[in-house]
Scaffold this active site. Structure first.
Site, PDB file in Angstrom:
ATOM      1  N   HIS A  78      82.820 -13.698 -18.312  1.00 42.34           N
ATOM      2  CA  HIS A  78      83.281 -15.070 -18.552  1.00 42.34           C
ATOM      3  C   HIS A  78      84.714 -15.104 -19.088  1.00 42.34           C
ATOM      4  O   HIS A  78      84.936 -15.079 -20.305  1.00 42.34           O
ATOM      5  CB  HIS A  78      82.343 -15.768 -19.537  1.00 42.34           C
ATOM      6  CG  HIS A  78      81.063 -16.203 -18.908  1.00 42.34           C
ATOM      7  ND1 HIS A  78      80.876 -17.465 -18.392  1.00 42.34           N
ATOM      8  CD2 HIS A  78      79.905 -15.534 -18.682  1.00 42.34           C
ATOM      9  CE1 HIS A  78      79.661 -17.566 -17.881  1.00 42.34           C
ATOM     10  NE2 HIS A  78      79.051 -16.403 -18.055  1.00 42.34           N
ATOM     11  N   CYS A 109      80.380 -15.215 -12.754  1.00 44.29           N
ATOM     12  CA  CYS A 109      78.995 -14.976 -13.142  1.00 44.29           C
ATOM     13  C   CYS A 109      78.036 -15.212 -11.965  1.00 44.29           C
ATOM     14  O   CYS A 109      78.027 -14.419 -11.028  1.00 44.29           O
ATOM     15  CB  CYS A 109      78.631 -15.804 -14.366  1.00 44.29           C
ATOM     16  SG  CYS A 109      77.199 -15.153 -15.266  1.00 44.29           S
ATOM     17  N   GLU A 111      86.653 -17.582 -19.319  1.00 43.08           N
ATOM     18  CA  GLU A 111      86.973 -18.806 -20.070  1.00 43.08           C
ATOM     19  C   GLU A 111      86.807 -18.612 -21.570  1.00 43.08           C
ATOM     20  O   GLU A 111      87.278 -19.434 -22.368  1.00 43.08           O
ATOM     21  CB  GLU A 111      86.125 -19.983 -19.585  1.00 43.08           C
ATOM     22  CG  GLU A 111      84.700 -20.010 -20.079  1.00 43.08           C
ATOM     23  CD  GLU A 111      83.783 -19.036 -19.375  1.00 43.08           C
ATOM     24  OE1 GLU A 111      82.631 -18.885 -19.822  1.00 43.08           O
ATOM     25  OE2 GLU A 111      84.215 -18.416 -18.370  1.00 43.08           O
TER      26      GLU A 111
END
Length: 368
Positions: free
Chosen positions: A343, A257, A345
């Site tokens: 993202h 990001c 994660e």
């Protein structure tokens, strides 16, 4: 649980547009950049994501608060949003594992919000007009007073915000049988990013956003990680300088990001503010290396300049957004450094992109 009372509230946009609704959270006034997230779930993770610092979030899902809150679903130690706009705000929750209501959560954190407005009309409006600042108030409806307060809210373009959300002191996390040491530059890191690194055998040391490269190098890491975070990447000048030095060190580097945008800036590739950012859980991205597509979780209002990347001697594009062809991933030519705009994660969101952490660990293994 007692029935909650609400009061009249107002949402004022910087172009003078007004929406009337009811209060949620703390009674008060708050301002920030207005943006919308299209995710159907995961509101607690969204509200605690440091990348949202300085922003008022509109949730496009109809109901917010219906499953309460619990400690396991935070991405930082604080609520990071400046305010919330939603259609139906639930003061009651049905999940038996929840530890409290979203209303209580907001009151404790001092978060002001507005509900019972037509969020579909609001999202369509700012989708067409572009991201803009706004102010929410439940303690005054005086438009002239609110206009004056709104004029003091800073524009996101040119704003450095990592200093507000980064750790102030170094800290370490070490799993049993750690295999690799990763120095993490914290621009506003999410907890689940740390979890993904530690669960893959990485001992990490997290450094504040303005840490000079020399201090990180003294720890003798096997690689570097540049985190997500809020604000304009062009204003993160100290981080850009550190990343330039990391690239000279030629150890593996992974950015997510804001970290992705900083890697671009470190290669003299500019970034720019989008008309509306990407914020949601279902953004389609194509991996140009494998040819496979991923459904991704995203939260960003700035993007790497695709035109500046064309024919760049040191950087190539690895991922693109299938909605608008914006840049979603890059890697260095001849160096073990790469980054993605989205993202992996996945908190909240789909798990299609977790392989990127495995790719980073593989680079650590090859270069150790």
């Amino acid at each position: 649980m007692k029935k909650q009372t609400t009061t009249d509230a107002i949402l004022l946009l910087e172009d003078g547009t007004v929406f009337n609704g009811k209060s949620l959270g703390l009674i008060g006034t708050t301002g920030g950049e207005l943006c919308f997230n299209t995710g159907m779930t995961g509101y607690q993770e969204i509200f605690t994501d440091p990348s949202y610092y300085g922003q008022i979030v509109i949730t496009t899902v109809s109901h917010v608060g219906n499953y309460g809150v619990q400690p396991q679903e935070v991405e930082s130690d604080n609520i990071q949003i400046k305010g919330l706009v939603c259609k139906d705000f639930s003061h009651f929750f049905s999940r038996n594992t929840a530890e409290g209501s979203l209303q209580e959560y907001f009151e404790k954190a001092g978060i002001v919000g507005i509900c019972e407005i037509d969020t579909r009309a609001l999202v369509r409006y700012i989708r067409d007009k572009g991201a803009m600042n706004a102010i929410i108030s439940s303690d005054t409806t005086d438009i002239e007073v609110l206009k004056e307060k709104l004029s003091a809210v800073p524009n996101m373009e040119g704003l450095e915000l990592s200093s507000h959300v980064s750790t102030t002191e170094n800290y370490e996390m070490k799993p049993e049988n750690a295999k690799y040491r990763v120095a993490v530059l914290d621009l506003g890191i999410k907890k689940n990013i740390i979890n993904n690194l530690v669960s893959r055998g990485c001992e990490i040391k997290v450094f504040p956003y303005n840490t000079p490269f020399d201090e990180m190098e003294k720890w003798n890491p096997d690689g570097y990680f540049i985190s997500n975070g809020p604000g304009d990447p062009a204003a993160t000048t100290e981080a850009v300088l550190s990343v330039k030095r990391m690239l000279q060190d030629e150890k593996p580097l992974f950015g997510i990001c804001l970290g992705h945008q900083v890697l671009a800036q470190a290669n003299d590739i500019p970034t720019y503010k989008m008309h509306n950012g990407h914020r949601g859980l279902n953004h389609p991205v194509k991996n140009l290396i494998t040819g496979r597509c991923e459904v991704t979780s995203q939260n960003h209002g700035f993007v790497v300049d695709g035109e500046a990347l064309k024919n760049h001697p040191l950087v190539e594009v690895t991922h693109i957004n299938l909605n608008d062809n914006t840049i979603e991933g890059i890697r260095m030519k001849g160096k073990p450094a790469f980054s993605v705009q989205y993202h992996p994660e996945s908190s909240p969101g789909p798990h299609d992109s977790e392989y990127l952490f495995d790719d980073f660990v593989e680079l650590l293994k090859q270069n150790k």
